[in-house]
Structure formats: structure tokens, C-alpha cells
Write a protein that holds these residues in place. Sequence first.
Motif, PDB file in Angstrom:
ATOM      1  N   SER A  10      -6.513   0.808  -1.130  1.00 54.05           N
ATOM      2  CA  SER A  10      -6.821   2.211  -1.416  1.00 54.05           C
ATOM      3  C   SER A  10      -5.701   3.104  -0.895  1.00 54.05           C
ATOM      4  O   SER A  10      -4.930   2.717  -0.018  1.00 54.05           O
ATOM      5  CB  SER A  10      -8.137   2.604  -0.749  1.00 54.05           C
ATOM      6  OG  SER A  10      -9.216   1.881  -1.300  1.00 54.05           O
ATOM      7  N   SER A  11      -5.617   4.316  -1.437  1.00 54.21           N
ATOM      8  CA  SER A  11      -4.541   5.227  -1.016  1.00 54.21           C
ATOM      9  C   SER A  11      -4.621   5.518   0.481  1.00 54.21           C
ATOM     10  O   SER A  11      -3.608   5.579   1.162  1.00 54.21           O
ATOM     11  CB  SER A  11      -4.565   6.516  -1.827  1.00 54.21           C
ATOM     12  OG  SER A  11      -5.800   7.174  -1.672  1.00 54.21           O
ATOM     13  N   LYS A  12      -5.803   5.704   1.020  1.00 57.35           N
ATOM     14  CA  LYS A  12      -6.027   5.801   2.470  1.00 57.35           C
ATOM     15  C   LYS A  12      -7.076   4.746   2.792  1.00 57.35           C
ATOM     16  O   LYS A  12      -8.268   4.981   2.688  1.00 57.35           O
ATOM     17  CB  LYS A  12      -6.487   7.198   2.857  1.00 57.35           C
ATOM     18  CG  LYS A  12      -5.435   8.243   2.620  1.00 57.35           C
ATOM     19  CD  LYS A  12      -5.556   9.357   3.642  1.00 57.35           C
ATOM     20  CE  LYS A  12      -4.551  10.450   3.399  1.00 57.35           C
ATOM     21  NZ  LYS A  12      -3.228  10.140   3.752  1.00 57.35           N
ATOM     22  N   HIS A  13      -6.629   3.574   3.172  1.00 54.57           N
ATOM     23  CA  HIS A  13      -7.477   2.390   3.259  1.00 54.57           C
ATOM     24  C   HIS A  13      -8.133   2.221   4.633  1.00 54.57           C
ATOM     25  O   HIS A  13      -9.333   2.012   4.728  1.00 54.57           O
ATOM     26  CB  HIS A  13      -6.643   1.150   2.924  1.00 54.57           C
ATOM     27  CG  HIS A  13      -7.460  -0.053   2.622  1.00 54.57           C
ATOM     28  ND1 HIS A  13      -7.707  -0.475   1.337  1.00 54.57           N
ATOM     29  CD2 HIS A  13      -8.103  -0.922   3.437  1.00 54.57           C
ATOM     30  CE1 HIS A  13      -8.459  -1.563   1.369  1.00 54.57           C
ATOM     31  NE2 HIS A  13      -8.718  -1.857   2.646  1.00 54.57           N
ATOM     32  N   ALA A  14      -7.328   2.263   5.676  1.00 54.88           N
ATOM     33  CA  ALA A  14      -7.837   1.988   7.024  1.00 54.88           C
ATOM     34  C   ALA A  14      -6.973   2.709   8.048  1.00 54.88           C
ATOM     35  O   ALA A  14      -5.925   3.258   7.712  1.00 54.88           O
ATOM     36  CB  ALA A  14      -7.833   0.480   7.296  1.00 54.88           C
ATOM     37  N   ARG A  15      -7.443   2.681   9.292  1.00 55.63           N
ATOM     38  CA  ARG A  15      -6.616   3.225  10.363  1.00 55.63           C
ATOM     39  C   ARG A  15      -6.784   2.375  11.603  1.00 55.63           C
ATOM     40  O   ARG A  15      -7.813   1.744  11.824  1.00 55.63           O
ATOM     41  CB  ARG A  15      -6.952   4.680  10.639  1.00 55.63           C
ATOM     42  CG  ARG A  15      -8.295   4.939  11.216  1.00 55.63           C
ATOM     43  CD  ARG A  15      -8.489   6.426  11.463  1.00 55.63           C
ATOM     44  NE  ARG A  15      -9.899   6.700  11.712  1.00 55.63           N
ATOM     45  CZ  ARG A  15     -10.398   7.893  11.790  1.00 55.63           C
ATOM     46  NH1 ARG A  15      -9.622   8.952  11.649  1.00 55.63           N
ATOM     47  NH2 ARG A  15     -11.678   8.070  12.031  1.00 55.63           N
ATOM     48  N   LEU A  16      -5.711   2.366  12.381  1.00 60.36           N
ATOM     49  CA  LEU A  16      -5.711   1.716  13.686  1.00 60.36           C
ATOM     50  C   LEU A  16      -5.777   2.820  14.736  1.00 60.36           C
ATOM     51  O   LEU A  16      -4.985   3.771  14.698  1.00 60.36           O
ATOM     52  CB  LEU A  16      -4.431   0.908  13.889  1.00 60.36           C
ATOM     53  CG  LEU A  16      -4.276  -0.308  12.995  1.00 60.36           C
ATOM     54  CD1 LEU A  16      -2.846  -0.801  13.028  1.00 60.36           C
ATOM     55  CD2 LEU A  16      -5.211  -1.411  13.451  1.00 60.36           C
ATOM     56  N   ILE A  17      -6.700   2.688  15.656  1.00 62.25           N
ATOM     57  CA  ILE A  17      -6.849   3.657  16.732  1.00 62.25           C
ATOM     58  C   ILE A  17      -6.538   2.927  18.029  1.00 62.25           C
ATOM     59  O   ILE A  17      -7.212   1.950  18.383  1.00 62.25           O
ATOM     60  CB  ILE A  17      -8.285   4.219  16.766  1.00 62.25           C
ATOM     61  CG1 ILE A  17      -8.633   4.836  15.419  1.00 62.25           C
ATOM     62  CG2 ILE A  17      -8.450   5.214  17.911  1.00 62.25           C
ATOM     63  CD1 ILE A  17     -10.106   4.971  15.168  1.00 62.25           C
TER      64      ILE A  17
END
Length: 111
Positions: free
Chosen positions: A41-48
Motif C-alpha cells: 500500500s502507499s502507506k503500508h506500515a510504520r516502525l515505532i
Amino acid sequence: MVYLALSVEDVIINKWPLVEGVLLIGRASSNDIQINDAAVSSKHARLITEPDPYIDGQLITYIEDLASTNGTELNGNKVSRERLNHDDMVTIGFNQFQLIDKQQNSCNETR
């Protein structure tokens, strides 16, 4: 040093150091880690990455799916938000990422 490694057939082709903050992963060019893959996806996931509340000087990292179409997998299981540990495998689209945390690994060996 803690980093996220992108590997192809067990060969690391890119890596990103994980320092305190957020890294966005997705297909759009505005992401910190851009993946050119139609299954992403264009904004798939994030690492925090944030300080460990129990161990001074240690960081902990979470992977969080951003309601992506195809989901985010951690060690073969779809997740919405999970803490990452040394050697965990994150799958986004057809891409395999591995968390490398030599400090966490050495802490586990001394227990």
C-alpha cells in the motif's frame, strides 16, 4: 546497533538503522522506506522505536500496520501492532525484512 535489513534469498541488500522515532514504510515516495511493489500500500506500515521503560539505554521497536490492503506479517502471522525482537521477520508485500539487534541478542545470551 539496531537495524532493519531487507534481504533477498538470505542476502542483505539494504539496511536502515533504528533510532528513536518513526519510520514509514510503503509504496509512496514520501515514505522513509519506499518499496516499489504493487502488493504494498502507499502507506503500508510504520516502525515505532522508543526507549524501553524497563532498561535504561535500550530501545524497543514496534511494527504497526496502517490498515494496508494486504496486511503486514511478523514471523508468518498477520499483525496490527507487535513488538519486534532480534531475528524477527517482517513481510510486507513480497519483501522480507529482518530486525537485527546484536545488543538484545547479547543480553539474552547472558541470562
